[in-house]
Design a protein around this motif. Structure first.
Motif, mmCIF file in Angstrom:
data_model
loop_
_atom_site.group_PDB
_atom_site.id
_atom_site.type_symbol
_atom_site.label_atom_id
_atom_site.label_comp_id
_atom_site.label_asym_id
_atom_site.label_seq_id
_atom_site.Cartn_x
_atom_site.Cartn_y
_atom_site.Cartn_z
ATOM 1 N N TRP A 3 0.833 -1.204 0.000
ATOM 2 C CA TRP A 3 0.000 0.000 0.000
ATOM 3 C C TRP A 3 0.872 1.261 0.000
ATOM 4 N N ILE A 4 2.025 1.188 0.602
ATOM 5 C CA ILE A 4 2.974 2.305 0.550
ATOM 6 C C ILE A 4 3.476 2.473 -0.879
ATOM 7 N N PHE A 5 3.740 1.354 -1.565
ATOM 8 C CA PHE A 5 4.145 1.423 -2.972
ATOM 9 C C PHE A 5 3.051 2.062 -3.823
ATOM 10 N N LEU A 6 1.805 1.665 -3.591
ATOM 11 C CA LEU A 6 0.695 2.225 -4.363
ATOM 12 C C LEU A 6 0.544 3.718 -4.075
ATOM 13 N N PHE A 7 0.623 4.097 -2.800
ATOM 14 C CA PHE A 7 0.526 5.506 -2.435
ATOM 15 C C PHE A 7 1.662 6.303 -3.085
ATOM 16 N N SER A 8 2.870 5.751 -3.096
ATOM 17 C CA SER A 8 4.017 6.414 -3.729
ATOM 18 C C SER A 8 3.780 6.577 -5.224
ATOM 19 N N ALA A 9 3.229 5.543 -5.854
ATOM 20 C CA ALA A 9 2.939 5.613 -7.292
ATOM 21 C C ALA A 9 1.931 6.720 -7.584
ATOM 22 N N VAL A 10 0.925 6.832 -6.757
ATOM 23 C CA VAL A 10 -0.092 7.870 -6.951
ATOM 24 C C VAL A 10 0.518 9.261 -6.808
ATOM 25 N N ILE A 11 1.292 9.466 -5.766
ATOM 26 C CA ILE A 11 1.925 10.770 -5.538
ATOM 27 C C ILE A 11 2.843 11.136 -6.706
ATOM 28 N N PRO A 31 11.023 20.914 -15.980
ATOM 29 C CA PRO A 31 9.748 20.211 -15.813
ATOM 30 C C PRO A 31 9.619 18.981 -16.727
ATOM 31 N N THR A 32 10.229 19.032 -17.891
ATOM 32 C CA THR A 32 10.207 17.878 -18.792
ATOM 33 C C THR A 32 10.965 16.703 -18.180
ATOM 34 N N ILE A 33 12.140 16.974 -17.645
ATOM 35 C CA ILE A 33 12.924 15.918 -16.984
ATOM 36 C C ILE A 33 12.152 15.373 -15.790
ATOM 37 N N GLY A 34 11.532 16.259 -15.020
ATOM 38 C CA GLY A 34 10.732 15.836 -13.879
ATOM 39 C C GLY A 34 9.539 14.985 -14.286
ATOM 40 N N THR A 35 8.927 15.316 -15.411
ATOM 41 C CA THR A 35 7.794 14.534 -15.908
ATOM 42 C C THR A 35 8.215 13.107 -16.205
ATOM 43 N N PHE A 36 9.256 12.952 -17.008
ATOM 44 C CA PHE A 36 9.699 11.604 -17.376
ATOM 45 C C PHE A 36 10.225 10.822 -16.169
ATOM 46 N N SER A 37 10.975 11.493 -15.319
ATOM 47 C CA SER A 37 11.488 10.823 -14.115
ATOM 48 C C SER A 37 10.352 10.392 -13.205
ATOM 49 N N GLY A 38 9.387 11.267 -13.026
ATOM 50 C CA GLY A 38 8.251 10.967 -12.166
ATOM 51 C C GLY A 38 7.446 9.783 -12.673
ATOM 52 N N TYR A 39 7.204 9.739 -13.993
ATOM 53 C CA TYR A 39 6.442 8.615 -14.538
ATOM 54 C C TYR A 39 7.220 7.306 -14.458
ATOM 55 N N ILE A 40 8.511 7.350 -14.687
ATOM 56 C CA ILE A 40 9.319 6.124 -14.579
ATOM 57 C C ILE A 40 9.248 5.581 -13.152
ATOM 58 N N MET A 41 9.450 6.465 -12.170
ATOM 59 C CA MET A 41 9.391 6.024 -10.770
ATOM 60 C C MET A 41 7.981 5.589 -10.389
ATOM 61 N N CYS A 42 6.984 6.294 -10.910
ATOM 62 C CA CYS A 42 5.595 5.948 -10.646
ATOM 63 C C CYS A 42 5.294 4.528 -11.105
ATOM 64 N N PHE A 43 5.662 4.200 -12.332
ATOM 65 C CA PHE A 43 5.380 2.861 -12.852
ATOM 66 C C PHE A 43 6.191 1.796 -12.119
ATOM 67 N N TYR A 44 7.374 2.147 -11.671
ATOM 68 C CA TYR A 44 8.160 1.193 -10.892
ATOM 69 C C TYR A 44 7.436 0.847 -9.589
ATOM 70 N N PHE A 45 7.016 1.879 -8.851
ATOM 71 C CA PHE A 45 6.315 1.628 -7.592
ATOM 72 C C PHE A 45 4.968 0.945 -7.824
ATOM 73 N N PHE A 46 4.293 1.305 -8.912
ATOM 74 C CA PHE A 46 3.026 0.653 -9.219
ATOM 75 C C PHE A 46 3.245 -0.836 -9.492
ATOM 76 N N SER A 47 4.324 -1.162 -10.189
ATOM 77 C CA SER A 47 4.615 -2.577 -10.457
ATOM 78 C C SER A 47 4.885 -3.345 -9.163
ATOM 79 N N LEU A 48 5.525 -2.695 -8.195
ATOM 80 C CA LEU A 48 5.752 -3.341 -6.901
ATOM 81 C C LEU A 48 4.436 -3.543 -6.152
ATOM 82 N N ALA A 49 3.544 -2.572 -6.238
ATOM 83 C CA ALA A 49 2.247 -2.698 -5.581
ATOM 84 C C ALA A 49 1.444 -3.851 -6.180
#
Length: 107
Positions: A3-11, A31-49
């Motif tokens: 659930w922490i992974f899912l919450f992290s993915a959402v944030i 902001p472009t670098i932040g967008t791509f970095s954020g989505y990469i990390m988001c999908f990583y945490f979502f995959s763990l969830a």
């Protein structure tokens, strides 16, 4: 922990989507670098969830929370219109997530 992974993915998804708006069509570097970095990390945490949480439940929570918070950010910070249709639609998305969660409990 899942659930922490899912919450992290959402944030991270909320941050990445907000940065995408700020990037002005990917014309602003940070902001472009932040967008791509954020989505990469988001999908990583979502995959763990998804290792422990049912896919439908996780995706419903992730999607509905993201949509709701992004809509609020759009209204508050980017002065997007508040319409009855927008509010009612978001309400139904939240109700749908509650329904998906109840279905996993056997209702």
């Amino acid at each position: 922990m899942e659930w922490i992974f899912l919450f992290s993915a959402v944030i991270l998804e909320i941050i990445a989507t907000t940065l995408m708006k700020i990037s002005d069509g990917f014309t602003k570097l940070l902001p472009t670098i932040g967008t791509f970095s954020g989505y990469i990390m988001c999908f990583y945490f979502f995959s763990l969830a998804l290792k422990k949480i049912d896919m439908g439940v996780a995706y419903a929570i992730w999607g509905a929370t993201g949509i709701t918070v992004i809509a609020i950010i759009g209204i508050v910070f980017f002065h997007e219109a508040v319409t009855v249709l927008k509010v009612v639609s978001i309400f139904f998305i939240v109700v749908g997530v509650i329904g998906v969660n109840l279905s996993r409990m056997g209702y």
